[in-house]
Design a protein around this motif. Structure first.
Motif, PDB file in Angstrom:
ATOM      1  N   GLU A 188       0.822  -1.212   0.000  1.00 16.38           N
ATOM      2  CA  GLU A 188       0.000   0.000   0.000  1.00 16.38           C
ATOM      3  C   GLU A 188       0.857   1.264   0.000  1.00 16.38           C
ATOM      4  N   LYS A 189       2.041   1.177   0.579  1.00 17.98           N
ATOM      5  CA  LYS A 189       2.965   2.316   0.563  1.00 17.98           C
ATOM      6  C   LYS A 189       3.287   2.717  -0.868  1.00 17.98           C
ATOM      7  N   ASP A 190       3.605   1.730  -1.716  1.00 20.97           N
ATOM      8  CA  ASP A 190       3.942   2.044  -3.110  1.00 20.97           C
ATOM      9  C   ASP A 190       2.708   2.408  -3.926  1.00 20.97           C
ATOM     10  N   ARG A 191       1.584   1.777  -3.627  1.00 21.30           N
ATOM     11  CA  ARG A 191       0.370   2.155  -4.351  1.00 21.30           C
ATOM     12  C   ARG A 191       0.027   3.620  -4.095  1.00 21.30           C
ATOM     13  N   ALA A 192       0.143   4.045  -2.841  1.00 18.38           N
ATOM     14  CA  ALA A 192      -0.141   5.441  -2.506  1.00 18.38           C
ATOM     15  C   ALA A 192       0.882   6.377  -3.144  1.00 18.38           C
ATOM     16  N   LEU A 193       2.166   5.981  -3.116  1.00 15.42           N
ATOM     17  CA  LEU A 193       3.209   6.800  -3.715  1.00 15.42           C
ATOM     18  C   LEU A 193       2.982   6.963  -5.212  1.00 15.42           C
ATOM     19  N   CYS A 194       2.654   5.875  -5.885  1.00 10.71           N
ATOM     20  CA  CYS A 194       2.432   5.950  -7.329  1.00 10.71           C
ATOM     21  C   CYS A 194       1.239   6.835  -7.656  1.00 10.71           C
ATOM     22  N   ALA A 195       0.208   6.774  -6.838  1.00  9.34           N
ATOM     23  CA  ALA A 195      -0.950   7.644  -7.052  1.00  9.34           C
ATOM     24  C   ALA A 195      -0.553   9.116  -6.912  1.00  9.34           C
ATOM     25  N   MET A 196       0.303   9.421  -5.931  1.00 10.90           N
ATOM     26  CA  MET A 196       0.763  10.801  -5.751  1.00 10.90           C
ATOM     27  C   MET A 196       1.634  11.252  -6.915  1.00 10.90           C
ATOM     28  N   ILE A 197       2.514  10.375  -7.392  1.00  9.76           N
ATOM     29  CA  ILE A 197       3.357  10.723  -8.541  1.00  9.76           C
ATOM     30  C   ILE A 197       2.486  11.014  -9.762  1.00  9.76           C
ATOM     31  N   GLU A 198       1.481  10.172  -9.990  1.00 11.25           N
ATOM     32  CA  GLU A 198       0.607  10.384 -11.135  1.00 11.25           C
ATOM     33  C   GLU A 198      -0.171  11.697 -11.008  1.00 11.25           C
ATOM     34  N   ALA A 199      -0.605  12.009  -9.787  1.00 11.58           N
ATOM     35  CA  ALA A 199      -1.343  13.261  -9.567  1.00 11.58           C
ATOM     36  C   ALA A 199      -0.441  14.471  -9.778  1.00 11.58           C
ATOM     37  N   GLU A 200       0.821  14.368  -9.360  1.00 10.70           N
ATOM     38  CA  GLU A 200       1.773  15.477  -9.467  1.00 10.70           C
ATOM     39  C   GLU A 200       2.235  15.706 -10.905  1.00 10.70           C
ATOM     40  N   THR A 201       2.413  14.604 -11.664  1.00 13.49           N
ATOM     41  CA  THR A 201       3.074  14.700 -12.976  1.00 13.49           C
ATOM     42  C   THR A 201       2.176  14.419 -14.159  1.00 13.49           C
ATOM     43  N   GLY A 202       1.053  13.733 -13.932  1.00 17.70           N
ATOM     44  CA  GLY A 202       0.213  13.310 -15.049  1.00 17.70           C
ATOM     45  C   GLY A 202       0.780  12.131 -15.811  1.00 17.70           C
ATOM     46  N   ILE A 203       1.795  11.476 -15.231  1.00 16.19           N
ATOM     47  CA  ILE A 203       2.471  10.350 -15.886  1.00 16.19           C
ATOM     48  C   ILE A 203       2.225   9.083 -15.077  1.00 16.19           C
ATOM     49  N   LYS A 204       1.943   7.993 -15.761  1.00 18.92           N
ATOM     50  CA  LYS A 204       1.711   6.729 -15.082  1.00 18.92           C
ATOM     51  C   LYS A 204       2.938   6.347 -14.261  1.00 18.92           C
ATOM     52  N   ALA A 205       2.708   5.755 -13.083  1.00 18.78           N
ATOM     53  CA  ALA A 205       3.812   5.399 -12.188  1.00 18.78           C
ATOM     54  C   ALA A 205       3.673   3.958 -11.720  1.00 18.78           C
ATOM     55  N   THR A 206       4.833   3.343 -11.432  1.00 18.53           N
ATOM     56  CA  THR A 206       4.879   1.983 -10.918  1.00 18.53           C
ATOM     57  C   THR A 206       6.103   1.848 -10.021  1.00 18.53           C
ATOM     58  N   SER A 207       6.384   0.610  -9.563  1.00 18.91           N
ATOM     59  CA  SER A 207       7.527   0.406  -8.676  1.00 18.91           C
ATOM     60  C   SER A 207       8.022  -1.029  -8.760  1.00 18.91           C
ATOM     61  N   THR A 208       9.188  -1.264  -8.179  1.00 18.22           N
ATOM     62  CA  THR A 208       9.742  -2.618  -8.131  1.00 18.22           C
ATOM     63  C   THR A 208       8.810  -3.571  -7.399  1.00 18.22           C
ATOM     64  N   SER A 209       8.306  -3.156  -6.247  1.00 17.42           N
ATOM     65  CA  SER A 209       7.444  -4.043  -5.466  1.00 17.42           C
ATOM     66  C   SER A 209       6.139  -4.338  -6.186  1.00 17.42           C
ATOM     67  N   LEU A 210       5.579  -3.372  -6.886  1.00 15.84           N
ATOM     68  CA  LEU A 210       4.361  -3.610  -7.647  1.00 15.84           C
ATOM     69  C   LEU A 210       4.640  -4.512  -8.846  1.00 15.84           C
ATOM     70  N   ALA A 211       5.835  -4.400  -9.419  1.00 15.90           N
ATOM     71  CA  ALA A 211       6.236  -5.304 -10.500  1.00 15.90           C
ATOM     72  C   ALA A 211       6.311  -6.739  -9.997  1.00 15.90           C
ATOM     73  N   TYR A 212       6.942  -6.923  -8.832  1.00 17.62           N
ATOM     74  CA  TYR A 212       7.000  -8.263  -8.233  1.00 17.62           C
ATOM     75  C   TYR A 212       5.594  -8.801  -7.982  1.00 17.62           C
ATOM     76  N   ASP A 213       4.720  -7.967  -7.453  1.00 16.33           N
ATOM     77  CA  ASP A 213       3.362  -8.411  -7.140  1.00 16.33           C
ATOM     78  C   ASP A 213       2.647  -8.894  -8.397  1.00 16.33           C
ATOM     79  N   HIS A 214       2.806  -8.153  -9.479  1.00 13.79           N
ATOM     80  CA  HIS A 214       2.191  -8.548 -10.747  1.00 13.79           C
ATOM     81  C   HIS A 214       2.736  -9.893 -11.208  1.00 13.79           C
ATOM     82  N   LEU A 215       4.050 -10.069 -11.101  1.00 13.85           N
ATOM     83  CA  LEU A 215       4.683 -11.315 -11.524  1.00 13.85           C
ATOM     84  C   LEU A 215       4.266 -12.481 -10.634  1.00 13.85           C
ATOM     85  N   PHE A 216       4.306 -12.274  -9.324  1.00 12.20           N
ATOM     86  CA  PHE A 216       3.937 -13.346  -8.400  1.00 12.20           C
ATOM     87  C   PHE A 216       2.502 -13.817  -8.644  1.00 12.20           C
ATOM     88  N   ARG A 217       1.603 -12.863  -8.859  1.00 11.27           N
ATOM     89  CA  ARG A 217       0.216 -13.237  -9.118  1.00 11.27           C
ATOM     90  C   ARG A 217       0.094 -14.009 -10.425  1.00 11.27           C
TER      91      ARG A 217
END
Length: 260
Positions: free
Chosen positions: A93-122
């Motif tokens: 949730e820390k990275d999900r919230a951070l990515c949402a803030m980055i997207e709100a600040e920049t208008g650019i889609k955001a992701t992270s290493t931990s979210l990448a792992y989560d996608h792969l693990f699932r």
């Protein structure tokens, strides 16, 4: 293309710990097969220690990360990725919230290493994992607990009891390979090299051939995920292990990959 025509290649902006010396050269090498069609660009914010001390955890507050993201946005990148593993102990949730803030600040889609792992693990339906890191036990235990909360059992883990972030990148490939071989004895579905300043990626393919187990290095996982997020096919990347084919095969909703 003449020198007067605009370049239209995809660009990913990576948010990078200031003391990291590994992820930039590795990531650039991973993107090299795309030539001018894709490139990685980097912005740093201060991270010098990984522990559970107040000073260490204070490095991951939002303000400096958002400032680095705003600077990367000026390069007109197509995606911004936090290329670090802090959410593996702080929670997704820390990275999900951070990515949402980055997207709100920049208008650019955001992701992270931990979210990448989560996608792969699932996508892999992962239930058991071998874990290799340079971290302290106090950090590693939190990572194991976070994975357990996601239904993933760490069958064996190895750590170096190191907290200086710059030092992570000074450990030899042979030492990391020894840690991987040790956790491989537990026969997990996959082994994660969890740190973006650790020299595991170049030997992943050889260790996969030796152990028969997918090696999921953090730098590789982030790069492959970002390629897919930008519509590129990670399968074009060779000699860095099976991660790139794994991400090529994953389902990304409403997205088509580039044509070969």
């Amino acid at each position: 293309m003449t020198v007067f025509e605009r370049q239209t290649g995809k660009r990913v902006g990576m948010l990078t710990p200031s003391s990291n010396t590994v992820l930039e050269p590795y990531t650039s090498a991973m993107f090299a097969p795309f030539g001018d069609a894709a490139s990685a660009h980097f912005g740093r914010f201060r991270v010098v220690e990984i522990s559970m001390s107040d000073a260490s955890q204070g490095q991951f507050t939002d303000a400096p990360i958002l400032e680095a993201a705003r600077s990367l946005a000026e390069a007109k990148v197509d995606l911004i990725a936090w290329n670090g593993t802090s959410a593996s102990w702080l929670g997704l949730e820390k990275d999900r919230a951070l990515c949402a803030m980055i997207e709100a600040e920049t208008g650019i889609k955001a992701t992270s290493t931990s979210l990448a792992y989560d996608h792969l693990f699932r996508g892999m339906g992962l239930k058991s994992l071998g874990l290799v890191t340079p971290y302290l036990t106090e950090v590693q235990d939190l990572i194991v607990a976070q994975y357990a909360s996601q239904g993933i059992a760490v069958s064996a883990d190895a750590r170096l009891e190191e907290k200086v972030n710059h030092a992570f990148g000074t450990y030899s490939a042979d030492q990391i390979a020894g840690m991987i071989r040790e956790v491989a004895k537990s026969k997990p579905q996959a082994i994660s090299i969890l740190c973006t300043n650790f020299r595991g990626a170049p030997q992943a393919a050889a260790l996969e051939a030796e152990t028969g187990i997918p090696i999921l290095d953090s730098v590789s996982v982030t790069a492959a995920h970002c390629m897919r997020e930008m519509g590129l096919d990670p399968a074009r990347v060779n000699n860095w292990g099976s991660v790139f084919q794994l991400f090529s095969d994953l389902h990304y909703p409403s997205q088509q990959r580039e044509k070969q």
